[in-house]
Design a protein around this motif. Structure first.
Motif, PDB file in Angstrom:
ATOM      1  N   ASP A 135       0.828  -1.208   0.000  1.00 17.28           N
ATOM      2  CA  ASP A 135       0.000   0.000   0.000  1.00 17.28           C
ATOM      3  C   ASP A 135       0.864   1.261   0.000  1.00 17.28           C
ATOM      4  O   ASP A 135       0.541   2.253  -0.666  1.00 17.28           O
ATOM      5  N   SER A 139       0.939   4.034  -3.051  1.00 21.58           N
ATOM      6  CA  SER A 139       0.691   5.453  -2.788  1.00 21.58           C
ATOM      7  C   SER A 139       1.817   6.317  -3.349  1.00 21.58           C
ATOM      8  O   SER A 139       1.571   7.375  -3.949  1.00 21.58           O
ATOM      9  N   THR A 143       1.379   8.940  -6.500  1.00 22.02           N
ATOM     10  CA  THR A 143       1.718  10.362  -6.377  1.00 22.02           C
ATOM     11  C   THR A 143       2.542  10.838  -7.574  1.00 22.02           C
ATOM     12  O   THR A 143       2.343  11.948  -8.089  1.00 22.02           O
TER      13      THR A 143
END
Length: 301
Positions: A135, A139, A143
């Protein structure tokens, strides 16, 4: 006396002329998409075809990707890399699938990398192009994609240079995720010869027209091209990879044969000729020995 200032009209003329030139230089070389937008537009599948583009995809969901002659089940958060030498497709995307992907031509990075993109483990021939993500990693990479999407919408003159840096960050972040023991190291003469052999073999693919012909079909042919003795080549490849030179050639030939049988409408005779066989009977015998299947049975799958 030289002018020390320019009018507002001159400023905008220079600004937008420079912008237009920079955008024109990269036009058609790069683009980025959200998977959710593709689903909303009902473009949820892709034709199995060789393209001119490299592709990096951040994927969250479940699907099956068909890459070359392999089918790879994807579950959860995944980062995928595709090079234009290997045809690919995937099943229809589910409504809850999300993520992003960017596509670019190798020319887009000609001034950014000192090596060819296909020399990177992520895009090299025979690589496994799938990276499971935690996770946290998902992320982080998401981004980076968001920065790319935001940048491409700007009228900033150097936006494509900035995008290159973001995509480079994607690539090097993925390389950091790659297990060190899986990276191919050219730390001795045998490894260098093996790399040269692999590059020369792969350079002959993909077969994209019936007029193209696979010529370097034997260890002797490739050794002559590399200006070394065939025995030296065979020893180096066997020591480095644990497999014979002929094994590598036959495996690559079989992979290409499967792709051509599945994803082109060429006749089997045309395929056998393009792959360098004297006639269709020789190709049939080779293919059955390698796969335990006839070429016609693969075509029907």
């Amino acid at each position: 006396m030289a002018k020390s200032t320019e009018s507002l009209e001159e400023f905008y003329k220079h600004k937008f002329n420079d912008l237009a030139q920079n955008i024109s230089r990269h036009s058609g070389q790069f683009n980025v998409f959200r998977i959710e937008d593709r689903i909303a537009a009902n473009t949820t599948s892709v034709t199995y075809i060789r393209r001119d583009f490299f592709k990096i995809m951040l994927f969250s969901g479940n699907n099956v990707f068909h890459y070359g002659d392999r089918s790879i089940a994807i579950n959860g958060n995944t980062l995928l890399f595709f090079n234009p030498k290997v045809p690919y497709t995937y099943e229809t995307l589910e409504p809850d699938t999300k993520g992003c992907f960017c596509v670019f031509k190798e020319e887009f990075f000609q001034e950014s990398f000192r090596i060819n993109l296909t020399d990177l483990p992520l895009f090299s021939a025979g690589s496994y192009p799938v990276y499971k993500l935690s996770d946290t990693a998902y992320s982080e990479i998401s981004t980076i994609f968001e920065k790319i999407i935001a940048t491409i919408e700007k009228d900033y003159i150097y936006k494509y240079e900035l995008i290159k840096s973001h995509v480079s960050e994607l690539i090097y972040t993925a390389l950091e995720l790659h297990p060190a023991e899986d990276l191919f190291r050219l730390n001795d003469a045998g490894s260098r010869i093996t790399a040269a052999f692999t590059e020369l073999l792969e350079r002959q693919f993909p077969i994209e027209s019936t007029s193209q012909r696979f010529e370097l079909r034997s260890p002797k042919d490739i050794a002559q091209k590399l200006s070394i003795h065939v025995n030296y080549l065979n020893r180096a490849v066997k020591k480095t990879t644990g497999r014979t030179t002929t094994d590598h050639i036959f495996e690559r030939l079989t992979t290409e044969a499967k792709a051509l049988l599945k994803y082109t409408n060429w006749s089997i005779a045309e395929i056998s000729h393009a792959l360098g066989f004297e006639d269709q009977a020789h190709f049939n015998n080779f293919f059955k020995k390698q796969t335990n299947n006839s070429p016609s049975s693969i075509r029907k799958v």
